[in-house]
Write a protein that holds these residues in place. Structure first.
Motif, PDB file in Angstrom:
ATOM      1  N   GLN A 189      86.837 -22.095  65.977  1.00  0.00           N
ATOM      2  CA  GLN A 189      86.949 -21.635  64.609  1.00  0.00           C
ATOM      3  C   GLN A 189      85.547 -21.443  64.097  1.00  0.00           C
ATOM      4  O   GLN A 189      84.703 -22.278  64.315  1.00  0.00           O
ATOM      5  CB  GLN A 189      87.598 -22.714  63.747  1.00  0.00           C
ATOM      6  CG  GLN A 189      88.832 -23.269  64.350  1.00  0.00           C
ATOM      7  CD  GLN A 189      89.108 -24.640  63.799  1.00  0.00           C
ATOM      8  OE1 GLN A 189      88.224 -25.458  63.625  1.00  0.00           O
ATOM      9  NE2 GLN A 189      90.356 -24.888  63.525  1.00  0.00           N
ATOM     10  N   ARG A 193      86.253 -19.390  58.541  1.00  0.00           N
ATOM     11  CA  ARG A 193      87.697 -19.587  58.473  1.00  0.00           C
ATOM     12  C   ARG A 193      88.064 -20.964  57.968  1.00  0.00           C
ATOM     13  O   ARG A 193      89.067 -21.144  57.311  1.00  0.00           O
ATOM     14  CB  ARG A 193      88.333 -19.324  59.830  1.00  0.00           C
ATOM     15  CG  ARG A 193      88.659 -17.855  59.991  1.00  0.00           C
ATOM     16  CD  ARG A 193      89.302 -17.555  61.295  1.00  0.00           C
ATOM     17  NE  ARG A 193      90.546 -18.262  61.472  1.00  0.00           N
ATOM     18  CZ  ARG A 193      91.122 -18.392  62.655  1.00  0.00           C
ATOM     19  NH1 ARG A 193      90.542 -17.880  63.717  1.00  0.00           N
ATOM     20  NH2 ARG A 193      92.253 -19.018  62.773  1.00  0.00           N
ATOM     21  N   ILE A 194      87.220 -21.921  58.293  1.00  0.00           N
ATOM     22  CA  ILE A 194      87.536 -23.263  57.814  1.00  0.00           C
ATOM     23  C   ILE A 194      87.269 -23.382  56.322  1.00  0.00           C
ATOM     24  O   ILE A 194      88.064 -23.918  55.582  1.00  0.00           O
ATOM     25  CB  ILE A 194      86.690 -24.325  58.543  1.00  0.00           C
ATOM     26  CG1 ILE A 194      86.890 -24.197  60.038  1.00  0.00           C
ATOM     27  CG2 ILE A 194      87.057 -25.713  58.060  1.00  0.00           C
ATOM     28  CD1 ILE A 194      86.024 -25.133  60.821  1.00  0.00           C
ATOM     29  N   PHE A 195      86.143 -22.886  55.900  1.00  0.00           N
ATOM     30  CA  PHE A 195      85.708 -23.205  54.542  1.00  0.00           C
ATOM     31  C   PHE A 195      85.932 -22.074  53.544  1.00  0.00           C
ATOM     32  O   PHE A 195      85.691 -22.247  52.374  1.00  0.00           O
ATOM     33  CB  PHE A 195      84.213 -23.511  54.546  1.00  0.00           C
ATOM     34  CG  PHE A 195      83.812 -24.526  55.556  1.00  0.00           C
ATOM     35  CD1 PHE A 195      84.265 -25.831  55.446  1.00  0.00           C
ATOM     36  CD2 PHE A 195      82.997 -24.190  56.614  1.00  0.00           C
ATOM     37  CE1 PHE A 195      83.896 -26.769  56.379  1.00  0.00           C
ATOM     38  CE2 PHE A 195      82.628 -25.126  57.542  1.00  0.00           C
ATOM     39  CZ  PHE A 195      83.080 -26.420  57.434  1.00  0.00           C
ATOM     40  N   GLY A 197      84.556 -18.255  52.477  1.00  0.00           N
ATOM     41  CA  GLY A 197      83.211 -17.699  52.595  1.00  0.00           C
ATOM     42  C   GLY A 197      82.151 -18.633  52.038  1.00  0.00           C
ATOM     43  O   GLY A 197      82.442 -19.517  51.257  1.00  0.00           O
TER      44      GLY A 197
ATOM     45  N   GLU B 163      95.979 -20.610  58.751  1.00  0.00           N
ATOM     46  CA  GLU B 163      95.026 -19.906  59.602  1.00  0.00           C
ATOM     47  C   GLU B 163      94.549 -20.767  60.772  1.00  0.00           C
ATOM     48  O   GLU B 163      94.390 -20.277  61.879  1.00  0.00           O
ATOM     49  CB  GLU B 163      93.834 -19.437  58.758  1.00  0.00           C
ATOM     50  CG  GLU B 163      94.243 -18.282  57.856  1.00  0.00           C
ATOM     51  CD  GLU B 163      93.205 -17.965  56.787  1.00  0.00           C
ATOM     52  OE1 GLU B 163      92.131 -18.584  56.785  1.00  0.00           O
ATOM     53  OE2 GLU B 163      93.489 -17.093  55.953  1.00  0.00           O
ATOM     54  N   GLN B 164      94.332 -22.055  60.481  1.00  0.00           N
ATOM     55  CA  GLN B 164      93.818 -22.933  61.543  1.00  0.00           C
ATOM     56  C   GLN B 164      94.884 -23.299  62.564  1.00  0.00           C
ATOM     57  O   GLN B 164      94.564 -23.660  63.676  1.00  0.00           O
ATOM     58  CB  GLN B 164      93.329 -24.257  60.944  1.00  0.00           C
ATOM     59  CG  GLN B 164      91.942 -24.237  60.374  1.00  0.00           C
ATOM     60  CD  GLN B 164      91.616 -25.589  59.747  1.00  0.00           C
ATOM     61  OE1 GLN B 164      92.033 -26.626  60.226  1.00  0.00           O
ATOM     62  NE2 GLN B 164      90.878 -25.563  58.674  1.00  0.00           N
TER      63      GLN B 164
END
Ligand SMILES: Cc1ncc(COP(=O)(O)O)c(C=O)c1O
Lengths: 351, 448
Positions: A189, A193-195, A197, B163-164
């Protein structure tokens, strides 16, 4: 896809002979210095498989087969780096790779600003800027990822010696601006995608800190993260300087040490700073106006460090270099860095 | 030879849930508009009557319907394991046990309540259930249960998890559920959030608001919550009731029970059957483990607050970080909730349960040790409770105490391997809650 490639042939010459840079080439040669750049350039080019545009002889063609679009003079200067990079832009370079140090980074940045990403192969005496790959291998990995569309673009600091201060015999590292830089996405990842932008994270920090800053006196350090706080408050802050805000109003812009000391005299003040991405310095790089005297007056517990999760992810440790070792030592340990609205990340300050 | 797992026969499965409301009293939930104590009919738009009755019941024992037991028997009774490998690794004189809830089809304790909830809804003629899910555990548990009782299922999944964790989504869809990333444009509230925060990672609070709105606005549709509420916790007590029987078989009593707390259901389910023993004077320690990034029990205030971001739910007296707090996107998605079960909060407030908060990296370190010594890869949520158990076992080593420690192993982590990947590569950040600055920020908010 075109890669502009430029070498500062004398980069690194002053390092081992005790000069603070490679500006005085004659003196360096006299002392027996040899440049670092040629070996690094050769190592990088040996494994590079790309469409390259470059300069003749020592600024490029000596190391790689590429289209020559700038003629290198016998005696090179900063001006040649700038001119060569402008030509790369004209020829549609998608990425500029340079071999050099902070001075070269600044020259490249002066020519291209944020028009295309740039990547440094470290060969200089000083490399405080965030645009350098850790080593030649990493640089190759990043360039390959970039060509395959697998790299993201991040903003990175351009840092160099403050020449005015340097002439007055103090070594100050100054933030000159932000360049675009390719970076490899992380593992399964990527940070985005985690946070969400990075801008979203900056806005979260800004919203939260703007509430805090409504009351009291705040010394705001340089950089875009801290500036976003001022933007949120509706205050016009300098991007690269240290400004002071009191009860929601700006009382000093681009202040030097004396001005800061005067502004906070007799008050309970706080300092808000953001570390340099990758490097991790929270004091002593780009914000030396916030001197050990200022820090001591404010008190370590009144220092608030802010940074996005993305930046912190690329910054394993934080550092301080206030010029006063006994003060630096008091920073050692964990610090809670504000990374969003009501969100903090624990980081270790290493002395 | 030490016994490694303690198994119950199917016929030994408890046939009643334990309702702790017979033994402790909590302040009543309040109507969000009138602030009067909530009446049963206030809840009827979103819950079936049987569950409302359980929510307010003071009966100590509530019979588990045969139809529910029949589904339970797919994976229940669950094993109680002795963690011999972990004990050896830690060189502790303590005995460590774990109640392994990861054997259910969805992989966690959540179907203990989803099956019961689907059953009561189906019995009262409901056709569709809506819900929210964080990590995807609850959503998949409800999708699974709805399938077995012929109900349609709509799951609002917190966007960052959607998403994850595509595999959780696929699992839900495989059981026939509709899965929607939240905030979505299906609800008024979702649209509002998206306008204000276009790239928000979402939160459980927001997803709850969307699922409730969907249920209220549609016929024959009700809402289902995977944690926090009294009836959910009630259904989870089957965990602790089985544990009790299993410890009886060993002629042991646990001295310490640990578990992770998101909304509080697995931990409460594990400890509630033991609480009366403690109230009678037995020495037993209950440890609730939560993330530093969302430290509801350790840093929250004990007050009335809404259960969701849009302030549609009744006000519950609980430990809370505020209904508008959006926790960072830590990998234990199921622990990103601003409040906790009122019944559990009451026990924390009275000092019967203690709470501890942990950083992500130390939690994954515990999970990795467990994987390497016991074999099972646990969920990041679960690993918080495991971390508390390991800390207790280490304390026992230092004090040379032979205590019996048990933790609720709430689920497996097979869908969380991306988080393990980040941990293995040193890429996990230690999020925390900047308590003092948050207090200051709240003071400076304009008064409404
Ligand atoms: C495996 C697992 N454990 C624990 C939890 C936390 O919920 P609760 O506190 O209600 O048990 C979750 C929530 O999603 C979960 O998936």
């Amino acid at each position: 896809m075109h890669i502009g490639f430029v070498v500062n042939p004398i980069a690194g010459i002053g390092g081992k002979v005790g000069l603070k840079g490679s500006d005085d080439v004659e003196e360096a040669l006299k002392r027996g210095g040899t440049p670092v750049a040629p070996a690094k350039a050769a190592e990088f080019c040996k494994f590079l498989d790309a469409n390259v545009i470059t300069c003749s002889s020592t600024m490029g063609a000596d190391y790689i087969d590429g289209k020559i679009i700038y003629k290198t003079p016998k005696k090179t200067s900063a001006d040649d780096t700038i001119k060569a990079c402008r030509k790369f832009l004209k020829h549609g370079a998608d990425l500029i790779v340079f071999v050099g140090g902070d001075g070269t980074a600044r020259d490249v940045y002066n020519a291209v600003s944020k028009k295309v990403p740039i990547l440094g192969i470290p060969a200089g005496v000083k490399m405080y800027s965030g645009v350098f790959a850790i080593n030649v291998n990493k640089a190759l990995e990043i360039v390959n990822a970039f060509m395959e569309g697998k790299a993201e673009r991040v903003e990175r600091e351009i840092m160099d010696i403050d020449e005015v201060a340097f002439r007055q015999d103090t070594l100050k590292i100054k933030l000159f601006g932000y360049a675009l830089c390719p970076a490899i996405k992380n593992f399964l990842q990527n940070g985005k995608r985690i946070f969400g932008g990075e801008n979203e994270a900056k806005r979260g920090i800004a919203k939260f800190m703007a509430l805090i800053c409504k009351e009291g006196t705040y010394v705001l350090g340089p950089g875009s993260t801290v500036k976003a706080i001022a933007d949120e408050m509706g205050i016009e802050k300098t991007l690269l300087g240290v400004d002071i805000v009191e009860n929601g109003k700006i009382i000093a812009r681009d202040a030097n040490e004396e001005e800061i000391l005067k502004a906070i005299e007799g008050k309970r003040a706080r300092i808000i700073v953001s570390p340099i991405g990758g490097e991790g310095f929270i004091f002593g790089r780009g914000n030396q106006q916030i001197s050990s005297r200022v820090i001591e007056k404010v008190g370590i517990k009144n220092i608030i460090v802010v940074a996005t999760p993305q930046k912190l992810m690329q910054t394993p440790f934080l550092y301080v270099d206030t010029g006063d070792r006994s003060l630096d030592k008091k920073f050692a340990g964990w610090i809670s860095v504000i990374a969003g609205s009501g969100i903090a990340i624990r980081k270790r300050i290493v002395i | 030879m030490e016994e490694r797992k303690i198994l119950l026969e199917e016929e030994d499965m408890p046939d009643k849930w334990y309702n702790i409301q017979a033994d402790i009293e909590i302040p009543p939930p309040l109507h969000p508009a009138t602030l009067e104590p909530l009446k049963p009919e206030d809840m009827e738009p979103i819950f079936p009557k049987a569950l409302i009755k359980q929510e307010m019941s003071k009966d100590r024992w509530i019979r588990i319907p045969e139809e529910v037991k029949e589904i339970y028997r797919i994976w229940r009774p669950t094993p109680l394991y002795r963690a011999i490998g972990l004990e050896k690794f830690l060189k502790t004189p303590a005995k460590i046990f774990y109640k392994w809830e990861g054997v259910s089809p969805p992989g966690s304790h959540k179907p203990n309540t989803s099956v019961a909830q689907a059953y009561y809804n189906a019995k009262e003629g409901v056709e569709r259930l809506t819900t929210e899910t964080g990590a995807g555990q609850w959503g998949s548990a409800l999708a699974f249960a709805c399938r077995f009782f012929g109900l349609k299922c709509t799951v609002y999944m917190v966007k960052c998890s959607y998403e994850q964790k595509p595999y959780r989504r696929i699992l839900m869809q495989t059981w026939g559920a509709e899965v929607i990333p939240s905030p979505s444009d299906k609800t008024e509230f979702g649209r509002k959030v998206r306008q204000e925060m276009p790239s928000t990672a979402g939160s459980l609070g927001i997803a709850i608001s969307e699922a409730i709105e969907d249920a209220i606005k549609h016929e024959n549709t009700k809402y289902s919550l995977g944690s926090v509420l009294n009836h959910v916790v009630l259904h989870q007590t089957i965990i602790g009731l089985e544990m009790k029987k299993q410890f009886d078989m060993l002629d042991l009593k646990p001295d310490v029970i640990c578990g992770c707390v998101g909304g509080g259901s697995n931990f409460s389910g594990g400890i509630f059957p033991f609480v009366p023993d403690k109230m009678k004077g037995e020495e037993i320690k209950f440890i609730a483990a939560e993330p530093m990034a969302c430290p509801t029990l350790t840093k929250g205030i004990y007050a009335y607050d809404f259960g969701d971001t849009a302030q549609q739910t009744p006000l519950l007296k609980m430990h809370t970080l505020g209904h508008d707090f959006i926790p960072p996107a830590i990998h234990a998605g199921g622990l990103r909730y601003h409040g906790d079960a009122p019944l559990l909060c009451k026990l924390v407030d009275e000092g019967i349960v203690e709470a501890r908060a942990y950083y992500q990296n130390e939690v994954f370190e515990a999970a990795k040790i467990f994987a390497q010594t016991e074999g099972f890869v646990v969920a990041p949520e679960t690993a918080h409770g495991l971390k508390a158990a390991i800390d207790e076992a280490i304390r026992c080593r230092k004090k040379k105490e032979e205590k019996v420690i048990c933790f609720v192993n709430s689920g497996h982590g097979h869908f969380d391997l991306a988080a393990y990947d980040l941990y293995n590569n040193g890429m996990l950040q230690d999020y925390e809650y900047p308590e003092e600055l948050i207090r200051e920020a709240i003071q400076r908010l304009p008064c409404i």
